[in-house]
Design a protein around this motif. Structure first.
Motif, mmCIF file in Angstrom:
data_model
loop_
_atom_site.group_PDB
_atom_site.id
_atom_site.type_symbol
_atom_site.label_atom_id
_atom_site.label_comp_id
_atom_site.label_asym_id
_atom_site.label_seq_id
_atom_site.Cartn_x
_atom_site.Cartn_y
_atom_site.Cartn_z
ATOM 1 N N UNK A 296 35.026 34.978 46.843
ATOM 2 C CA UNK A 296 36.324 35.650 46.892
ATOM 3 C C UNK A 296 36.838 35.973 45.495
ATOM 4 N N UNK A 297 36.732 35.006 44.583
ATOM 5 C CA UNK A 297 37.399 35.130 43.292
ATOM 6 C C UNK A 297 36.447 35.236 42.104
ATOM 7 N N UNK A 298 35.146 35.196 42.342
ATOM 8 C CA UNK A 298 34.194 35.313 41.250
ATOM 9 C C UNK A 298 34.222 34.135 40.298
ATOM 10 N N UNK B 81 27.183 43.483 32.152
ATOM 11 C CA UNK B 81 27.595 44.761 32.749
ATOM 12 C C UNK B 81 28.688 44.535 33.799
ATOM 13 N N UNK B 82 28.487 43.562 34.681
ATOM 14 C CA UNK B 82 29.432 43.346 35.764
ATOM 15 C C UNK B 82 30.756 42.791 35.237
ATOM 16 N N UNK B 83 30.687 41.930 34.231
ATOM 17 C CA UNK B 83 31.932 41.426 33.640
ATOM 18 C C UNK B 83 32.721 42.536 32.958
ATOM 19 N N UNK B 84 32.027 43.433 32.264
ATOM 20 C CA UNK B 84 32.730 44.552 31.614
ATOM 21 C C UNK B 84 33.463 45.408 32.633
ATOM 22 N N UNK B 85 32.800 45.681 33.747
ATOM 23 C CA UNK B 85 33.435 46.500 34.776
ATOM 24 C C UNK B 85 34.616 45.776 35.404
ATOM 25 N N UNK B 86 34.456 44.486 35.665
ATOM 26 C CA UNK B 86 35.534 43.701 36.249
ATOM 27 C C UNK B 86 36.736 43.651 35.312
ATOM 28 N N UNK B 87 36.477 43.464 34.017
ATOM 29 C CA UNK B 87 37.572 43.448 33.034
ATOM 30 C C UNK B 87 38.258 44.810 32.968
ATOM 31 N N UNK C 290 42.192 21.745 40.218
ATOM 32 C CA UNK C 290 43.146 22.680 39.629
ATOM 33 C C UNK C 290 42.653 24.100 39.844
ATOM 34 N N UNK C 291 43.500 25.063 39.584
ATOM 35 C CA UNK C 291 43.173 26.454 39.862
ATOM 36 C C UNK C 291 42.168 26.985 38.840
ATOM 37 N N UNK D 88 44.017 38.175 40.940
ATOM 38 C CA UNK D 88 43.821 36.732 41.085
ATOM 39 C C UNK D 88 42.402 36.399 40.613
ATOM 40 N N UNK D 89 42.305 35.861 39.388
ATOM 41 C CA UNK D 89 40.991 35.529 38.858
ATOM 42 C C UNK D 89 41.123 34.487 37.755
ATOM 43 N N UNK D 90 40.020 33.838 37.378
ATOM 44 C CA UNK D 90 40.083 32.848 36.299
ATOM 45 C C UNK D 90 40.517 33.488 34.984
ATOM 46 N N UNK D 91 41.257 32.724 34.187
ATOM 47 C CA UNK D 91 41.669 33.209 32.870
ATOM 48 C C UNK D 91 40.499 33.215 31.886
ATOM 49 N N UNK D 92 39.657 32.202 31.965
ATOM 50 C CA UNK D 92 38.555 32.066 31.005
ATOM 51 C C UNK D 92 37.441 33.055 31.326
#
Length: 376
Positions: free
Chosen positions: A147-149, A272-278, A117-118, A293-297
């Motif tokens: 590609x999608x982290x 740090x990287x998650x905060x910037x990505x968000x 699943x996606x 295009x990225x995971x919801x969780x």
């Protein structure tokens, strides 16, 4: 330049990396090739780097850490050591060409792709459980999609492999230095990774962690500084897989990068990287026709973020951003299988990826510059 292509190469590095490389250029010769001080210094640098990597990557001993020229080199050794013509292999739906092209080069290999699943960790784990059987010669799984982290459930996949007695190869190219990596805990046969991404080392460096009990097949043969009368490669690690002169300046820089990562801590870097990505995802969501295009969780993703703009060619838009001083990746990112899995094979994506040195202002600038490009 605003550099947001760290999933390809970490351009900004700790200053001590360059200092270590410069010192090695002037002070280190070849390890194992002499008893004089310059050779001994090189041997010490190589051992200290193996030691630091073994601690970071969960190897039983420094000798299990093999230096390669990049992750592709490491994964080629791992795959060719385990997979023979006619074998059956199970892989994830997010593998890089370093895995898929290598498998394609081995005659008559059957490749089963496990997808549940996606961006669905539980579903992917079920898919691997269904695909791994008594005929499976090896399982290969990337830890994080380049590609999608997306963080794959490697802990669970490793447990399945241990239970069923199937060797596991992990591609840690996008996770080493960001997420916990433990070859010993996973029971992995091999873990391959580059030095120039999350470990903040120089290009031209890579690592293969060899699990216990595996007989690795050398890709290169030649001098090792050991057992010179023997016309076969030594049967012990790391010499068996390290023919020729070592890249000691690169290894010195990699050691400095690893020490930086260990001081800073992978947990701190990931936050740090998650905060910037968000932050970037939130800004992009406000721009018409942009689709992230990225995971919801949140716990399934890193600082790698893919997006596309409806009706716009990713390559053209990537070039327009580059002309305005924003460097990111556009296209298929050497991972067409990942795009096929997610449904973006025909369009590709724009990929922004951050590092410990990326600032909030830089991700804000990407959104602003993208708006100006779309106004044209």
């Amino acid at each position: 330049m605003i550099y947001l292509d760290c999933a390809a190469t970490a351009l900004q590095k700790p200053p001590e990396v360059a200092r270590a490389m410069t010192a090695a250029l002037g002070q280190c010769a070849s390890p194992g090739r002499g008893s004089y001080p310059a050779s001994a210094r090189a041997a010490e640098v190589a051992f200290r780097c193996r030691e630091a990597l073994a601690q970071l990557l969960g190897a039983d001993s420094p000798e299990q850490v093999v230096f390669t020229s990049n992750a592709t080199h490491a994964l080629n050794i791992a795959i060719r050591s385990l997979v023979q013509p006619g074998d059956r292999v199970v892989i994830s739906g997010y593998e890089h060409n370093a895995v898929t092209r290598t498998l394609a080069s081995i005659p008559e290999v059957t490749v089963q792709v496990a997808v549940g699943g996606l961006f669905d960790q539980a579903g992917d784990l079920v898919a691997f459980a269904r695909q791994i059987d008594e005929n499976t010669r090896a399982v290969i799984c990337t830890h994080v999609s380049n590609v999608f982290g997306y963080i794959l459930p490697v802990d669970g996949i490793a447990a399945l492999c241990r239970e069923r007695g199937v060797p596991l190869i992990v591609d840690a190219s996008q996770s080493a230095g960001i997420l916990p990596v433990s070859a010993k805990q996973w029971g992995a046969a091999y873990v391959g990774l580059p030095g120039h991404k999350g470990l903040c080392g120089p290009q031209g460096t890579g690592v293969l962690v060899c699990g216990g009990g595996q007989t690795a097949v050398p890709l290169l043969t030649g001098g090792t500084g050991s057992e010179s009368l023997n016309q076969q490669m030594p049967d012990f690690l790391p010499d068996r897989l390290e023919a020729g002169t070592h890249n000691i300046p690169g290894i010195a820089g990699l050691l400095a990068g690893v020490r930086f990562i260990r001081r800073k801590g992978t947990d701190t870097i990931l936050r740090h990287e998650r905060r910037l990505s968000d932050r970037l995802a939130g800004a992009l969501a406000l721009i018409p026709d942009v689709r992230v295009v990225r995971p919801d969780a949140p716990d399934c993703r890193t600082g790698v973020l893919s997006f596309l703009v409806e009706g716009k060619d990713c390559e053209v838009l990537g070039n327009a951003l580059a002309d305005r001083g924003v460097a990111l990746r556009a296209g298929l990112h050497c991972a067409p299988l990942a795009h096929r899995t997610v449904g973006t094979l025909e369009t590709g994506t724009l990929r922004a990826s951050v590092s410990p040195f990326t600032t909030p202002g830089e991700v804000d600038a990407l959104a602003s510059v993208l708006c100006s490009c779309l106004e044209k």
